[in-house]
Design an enzyme around this catalytic site. Structure first.
Site, mmCIF file in Angstrom:
data_model
loop_
_atom_site.group_PDB
_atom_site.id
_atom_site.type_symbol
_atom_site.label_atom_id
_atom_site.label_comp_id
_atom_site.label_asym_id
_atom_site.label_seq_id
_atom_site.Cartn_x
_atom_site.Cartn_y
_atom_site.Cartn_z
ATOM 1 N N ARG A 67 13.517 -8.677 11.986
ATOM 2 C CA ARG A 67 12.733 -8.005 13.025
ATOM 3 C C ARG A 67 11.599 -8.918 13.494
ATOM 4 O O ARG A 67 11.096 -9.748 12.734
ATOM 5 C CB ARG A 67 12.130 -6.708 12.481
ATOM 6 C CG ARG A 67 13.137 -5.637 12.145
ATOM 7 C CD ARG A 67 12.499 -4.491 11.375
ATOM 8 N NE ARG A 67 11.248 -4.055 11.994
ATOM 9 C CZ ARG A 67 10.214 -3.565 11.304
ATOM 10 N NH1 ARG A 67 10.253 -3.502 9.985
ATOM 11 N NH2 ARG A 67 9.131 -3.156 11.940
ATOM 12 N N ARG A 95 12.193 -10.339 4.718
ATOM 13 C CA ARG A 95 12.896 -9.074 4.938
ATOM 14 C C ARG A 95 13.986 -9.226 6.000
ATOM 15 O O ARG A 95 13.808 -9.929 6.993
ATOM 16 C CB ARG A 95 11.916 -7.979 5.359
ATOM 17 C CG ARG A 95 10.917 -7.656 4.271
ATOM 18 C CD ARG A 95 10.224 -6.329 4.476
ATOM 19 N NE ARG A 95 9.473 -6.226 5.713
ATOM 20 C CZ ARG A 95 8.523 -5.315 5.924
ATOM 21 N NH1 ARG A 95 8.233 -4.441 4.955
ATOM 22 N NH2 ARG A 95 7.874 -5.277 7.077
ATOM 23 N N ARG A 127 -9.662 2.017 8.969
ATOM 24 C CA ARG A 127 -9.242 0.643 9.243
ATOM 25 C C ARG A 127 -10.411 -0.236 9.677
ATOM 26 O O ARG A 127 -10.273 -1.462 9.717
ATOM 27 C CB ARG A 127 -8.170 0.611 10.332
ATOM 28 C CG ARG A 127 -6.833 1.195 9.918
ATOM 29 C CD ARG A 127 -5.820 1.093 11.044
ATOM 30 N NE ARG A 127 -4.562 1.710 10.701
ATOM 31 C CZ ARG A 127 -3.562 1.097 10.066
ATOM 32 N NH1 ARG A 127 -3.706 -0.163 9.703
ATOM 33 N NH2 ARG A 127 -2.433 1.735 9.805
ATOM 34 N N LYS A 148 0.819 -1.218 0.000
ATOM 35 C CA LYS A 148 0.000 0.000 0.000
ATOM 36 C C LYS A 148 0.853 1.269 0.000
ATOM 37 O O LYS A 148 0.563 2.202 -0.747
ATOM 38 C CB LYS A 148 -0.946 0.014 1.201
ATOM 39 C CG LYS A 148 -2.037 -1.041 1.155
ATOM 40 C CD LYS A 148 -3.071 -0.840 2.254
ATOM 41 C CE LYS A 148 -2.477 -0.939 3.637
ATOM 42 N NZ LYS A 148 -1.897 -2.265 3.947
ATOM 43 N N ARG A 205 -0.999 -10.593 12.523
ATOM 44 C CA ARG A 205 -1.432 -9.333 11.890
ATOM 45 C C ARG A 205 -2.480 -9.599 10.814
ATOM 46 O O ARG A 205 -3.429 -8.822 10.660
ATOM 47 C CB ARG A 205 -0.221 -8.617 11.286
ATOM 48 C CG ARG A 205 0.740 -8.052 12.312
ATOM 49 C CD ARG A 205 2.008 -7.549 11.668
ATOM 50 N NE ARG A 205 1.762 -6.428 10.777
ATOM 51 C CZ ARG A 205 2.634 -6.001 9.868
ATOM 52 N NH1 ARG A 205 3.803 -6.636 9.713
ATOM 53 N NH2 ARG A 205 2.358 -4.973 9.111
#
Length: 217
Positions: free
Chosen positions: A160, A127, A88, A13, A171
């Protein structure tokens, strides 16, 4: 054009918002930017928001919506805007509809970036962040020459906590519970357009702009 961008974490996004806003010549407005601006400027809303944030609490919808109202009333948003990260939830969407009605306008379109959970986990869990310079690499899409070592500064890379598969799955569950219902909400208004958000960034941007053109954007 007045546009909202929705999609799960890892859908791209933020990246697409930049390109689409530039294409439409409208400001990209994210709640993160609004919060930072209000807090750094010490506005009454910023002071109130910081009080909740410092206590580790969620900022109430009323405060967030008032910040969004102030931002949308600024001159650069008069001819359109792209909202990224807001609304949201369906209550926030209903509040946004009312806010815009009070300003004498309405949303034109809601663009949904469609990507499945497996792809999101693949993107985010790959990542790696440099402990030295902070650059983010990716084991598949943007790998370093030496595994686990930053090409830019030579420091160690790490994953992370936010990028660990179990955290990403949590999430995604939260997104399904709280944000995915926006698809039905805006679909019922006839304002929702979904695009395939898989593949190279440039291809996704082309799909998004093609979708907007068909709606006059």
């Amino acid at each position: 054009m007045r546009l909202v961008l929705v999609g799960p974490p890892g859908a791209g996004k933020g990246t697409q918002a930049e390109f689409i806003a530039a294409h439409l010549s409208v400001p990209k407005i994210s709640t993160g930017d609004i919060f930072r601006a209000n807090v750094s400027q010490g506005t009454p809303l910023g002071v109130e928001a910081k009080r909740y944030m410092d206590a580790g609490k969620l900022v109430p919808d009323e405060v967030t919506i008032n910040m969004v109202r102030d931002r949308l009333a600024e001159p650069d948003a008069a001819e359109g805007f792209l909202l990224d990260g807001f609304p949201r939830t369906t209550p926030q969407a209903a509040a946004l509809d009312k806010l815009l009605a009070d300003l004498g306008t309405a949303l034109d379109l809601v663009l949904e970036l469609v990507v499945d959970d497996d792809e999101v986990i693949r993107r985010l869990s790959g990542r790696r962040t440099c402990r030295g310079c902070g650059k983010i690499w990716h084991v598949e899409f943007d790998a370093t020459t030496r595994e686990g070592i930053c090409d830019r500064c030579g420091a160690e890379l790490f994953q992370r906590d936010d990028d660990k598969p179990e955290t990403i799955a949590a999430r995604l569950r939260e997104y399904a519970d709280k944000t995915a219902p926006l698809v039905d909400y805006y679909g019922a208004q006839g304002k929702l357009v979904g695009i395939d958000a898989t593949g190279p960034v440039e291809d996704v941007t082309v799909r998004a702009i093609d979708a907007l053109r068909s709606y006059g954007g």
